[in-house]
Design an enzyme around this catalytic site. Structure first.
Site, PDB file in Angstrom:
ATOM      1  N   VAL A  67      23.436   0.391  -9.147  1.00 58.57           N
ATOM      2  CA  VAL A  67      24.007   0.049 -10.272  1.00 58.57           C
ATOM      3  C   VAL A  67      24.762  -1.398 -10.429  1.00 58.57           C
ATOM      4  O   VAL A  67      25.220  -1.810 -11.480  1.00 58.57           O
ATOM      5  CB  VAL A  67      24.954   0.974 -10.717  1.00 58.57           C
ATOM      6  CG1 VAL A  67      24.413   2.458 -11.074  1.00 58.57           C
ATOM      7  CG2 VAL A  67      26.207   1.222  -9.732  1.00 58.57           C
ATOM      8  N   GLU A  69      25.064  -5.204  -7.996  1.00 58.60           N
ATOM      9  CA  GLU A  69      24.995  -6.075  -6.432  1.00 58.60           C
ATOM     10  C   GLU A  69      25.796  -7.346  -6.617  1.00 58.60           C
ATOM     11  O   GLU A  69      26.292  -7.979  -7.697  1.00 58.60           O
ATOM     12  CB  GLU A  69      23.455  -6.002  -6.039  1.00 58.60           C
ATOM     13  CG  GLU A  69      22.723  -6.773  -6.996  1.00 58.60           C
ATOM     14  CD  GLU A  69      21.449  -6.912  -6.691  1.00 58.60           C
ATOM     15  OE1 GLU A  69      20.929  -7.040  -5.494  1.00 58.60           O
ATOM     16  OE2 GLU A  69      20.399  -6.541  -7.666  1.00 58.60           O
ATOM     17  N   GLY A  70      26.069  -7.897  -5.597  1.00 64.71           N
ATOM     18  CA  GLY A  70      26.838  -9.224  -5.417  1.00 64.71           C
ATOM     19  C   GLY A  70      27.150  -9.583  -4.137  1.00 64.71           C
ATOM     20  O   GLY A  70      26.312  -9.241  -2.995  1.00 64.71           O
ATOM     21  N   GLY A  71      28.206 -10.540  -4.210  1.00 61.96           N
ATOM     22  CA  GLY A  71      28.496 -10.776  -2.624  1.00 61.96           C
ATOM     23  C   GLY A  71      28.817  -9.951  -1.517  1.00 61.96           C
ATOM     24  O   GLY A  71      28.512 -10.244  -0.282  1.00 61.96           O
ATOM     25  N   VAL A  75      25.933  -1.691  -5.145  1.00 59.11           N
ATOM     26  CA  VAL A  75      26.893  -0.554  -5.462  1.00 59.11           C
ATOM     27  C   VAL A  75      26.028   0.493  -5.917  1.00 59.11           C
ATOM     28  O   VAL A  75      24.899   0.268  -6.889  1.00 59.11           O
ATOM     29  CB  VAL A  75      27.887  -0.902  -6.554  1.00 59.11           C
ATOM     30  CG1 VAL A  75      28.638   0.193  -7.071  1.00 59.11           C
ATOM     31  CG2 VAL A  75      28.894  -2.151  -6.331  1.00 59.11           C
ATOM     32  N   ASP A 197      41.919 -12.366  -8.974  1.00 59.59           N
ATOM     33  CA  ASP A 197      40.618 -12.679  -9.467  1.00 59.59           C
ATOM     34  C   ASP A 197      40.409 -11.885 -10.845  1.00 59.59           C
ATOM     35  O   ASP A 197      39.325 -11.125 -10.875  1.00 59.59           O
ATOM     36  CB  ASP A 197      39.785 -11.922  -8.417  1.00 59.59           C
ATOM     37  CG  ASP A 197      38.319 -12.612  -8.419  1.00 59.59           C
ATOM     38  OD1 ASP A 197      38.188 -13.639  -9.277  1.00 59.59           O
ATOM     39  OD2 ASP A 197      37.198 -12.212  -8.096  1.00 59.59           O
TER      40      ASP A 197
END
Length: 389
Positions: A67, A69-71, A75, A197
């Site tokens: 569901v 995605e990233g650094g 997920v 952040d």
């Protein structure tokens, strides 16, 4: 969990870790910096899952379960029994989001541990709930409540989505207030956490559009008030990070307030904090919007056109008034998040029961934003000297 894992390093060392030391003119301490991994994991109240349990819960981490995605990594959506928190055999029960660390990824073990340190002990309606974690061999995973509506980013910016429907004005104010409450909680005694952040992709929405802060990998213990940390490796997200933090490394709670002001501008304008697809002078939202924040007439020129007639002009002016103070170049001139919450509560009340005022016919700007006296300014958490509208 939505696309909440975008890269956020402004100046990264080879280790990927940002070393903090205190400003020589101020003194404070960071409890987190002195905690060992064992101390953090033993003090948390969330569940420790085995890797096999999460493998079963996510159907073996299938690609159709992804569901976001990233650094950090990917997920996955999964399911647990609501009572026992054990994997279910069918897609039923408690829906969860499982964030799996990529061992070779941009973010690492320290941020995984930081999330557990904070979300494993803090509880608030406007913070995403951490259900558990997994530490097994090289595997590092985090288990959260599933946020069905994804991120605020997904509801403000189409990003090629043909079925995109922009968030309504009423929901934008609700989301702003929810996120402000979460941030105010983090800044309050005795929590004293700098989130570091705040951005649209880190504000997640549940099925009822209740907003919650997520992704605490960059969070830090205090200091609050006039004290500040000095970071030798500045981390955050371009377009959101406070100017003094980017230029000098000085970090305190007012740095979060600036970033929140950027989010308010995104809600008002429907534009991304940084958009390289726009002309050069329009790519940075704050730089582009500032000249329009000097008068009520100009403010109305930058309101998201997709909102049509959903909002009352005075409501847009009041939101801009809050945003411009959060975006003050001088950190001391920015309101606290408690003050921002109070101002947004009043704005939400005016959305539900809008005042019968035409902002273009009001000569006294104070009346327009509902601030008639010095006391009223203070109750709203707005500084009379810095109101730009």
């Amino acid at each position: 969990m939505g696309s909440c894992l975008s890269s956020r390093v402004l100046n990264k060392s080879s280790s990927g870790l940002d070393d903090l030391h205190l400003s020589s003119c101020k003194s404070s301490s960071s409890a987190t910096a002195h905690k060992t991994e064992g101390e953090i994991l033993s003090s948390t109240t969330v569940k420790s899952f085995s890797f096999n349990e999460l493998k079963l819960a996510t159907r073996n981490f299938r690609s159709d379960s992804v569901v976001g995605e990233g650094g950090f990594g990917c997920v996955f959506r999964g399911w647990l029994d609501e009572t026992t928190l054990t994997p279910t055999k069918s897609s039923s029960g408690l829906v969860i989001a499982v964030k799996r660390l990529n061992p070779d990824g941009f973010q690492g073990h320290r941020e995984w541990l930081t999330e557990i340190n904070y979300l494993g002990q803090l509880s608030h309606p406007n913070l995403v709930k951490l259900i558990g974690y997994c530490l097994e061999d090289e595997q590092r995973l985090l288990v959260y409540e599933f946020m069905h509506k994804g991120s605020l980013e997904n509801h403000l910016f189409a990003n090629g989505n043909k079925d995109f429907k922009p968030l309504s004005w009423i929901l934008r104010i609700k989301v702003a207030l929810d996120a402000a409450k979460g941030l105010a909680f983090l800044h309050s005694d005795p929590v004293k956490v700098i989130y570091r952040d705040i951005k649209a992709s880190n504000i997640l929405l549940d099925s009822d559009f209740n907003a919650k802060l997520s992704d605490f990998g960059l969070a830090r213990d205090g200091p609050m008030g006039e004290q500040s940390y000095v970071s030798t490796r500045v981390m955050g997200t371009f377009g959101y990070a406070a100017p003094e933090y980017v230029s000098t490394g000085h970090l305190n709670a007012r740095s979060d307030v600036y970033s929140f002001g950027v989010v308010l501008l995104e809600l008002l304008c429907g534009r991304q904090a940084l958009d390289h697809n726009r002309p050069a002078k329009e790519q940075n939202l704050v730089d582009w919007a500032r000249p329009y924040l000097t008068s009520r007439r100009k403010v109305l020129l930058i309101v998201d056109t997709r909102l049509n007639s959903q909002y009352k002009p005075e409501g847009a002016v009041r939101l801009a008034s809050i945003a411009v103070q959060c975006l003050s170049f001088e950190p001391k001139s920015r309101p606290t998040m408690d003050q921002v919450v109070r101002a947004l509560v009043q704005l939400q009340d005016s959305v539900v029961k809008p005042a019968n005022v035409d902002p273009l016919k009001v000569k006294d700007t104070k009346k327009l934003v509902g601030l008639k006296t010095e006391d009223k300014y203070q109750r709203n958490g707005l500084n009379k000297k810095t109101v730009g509208l």
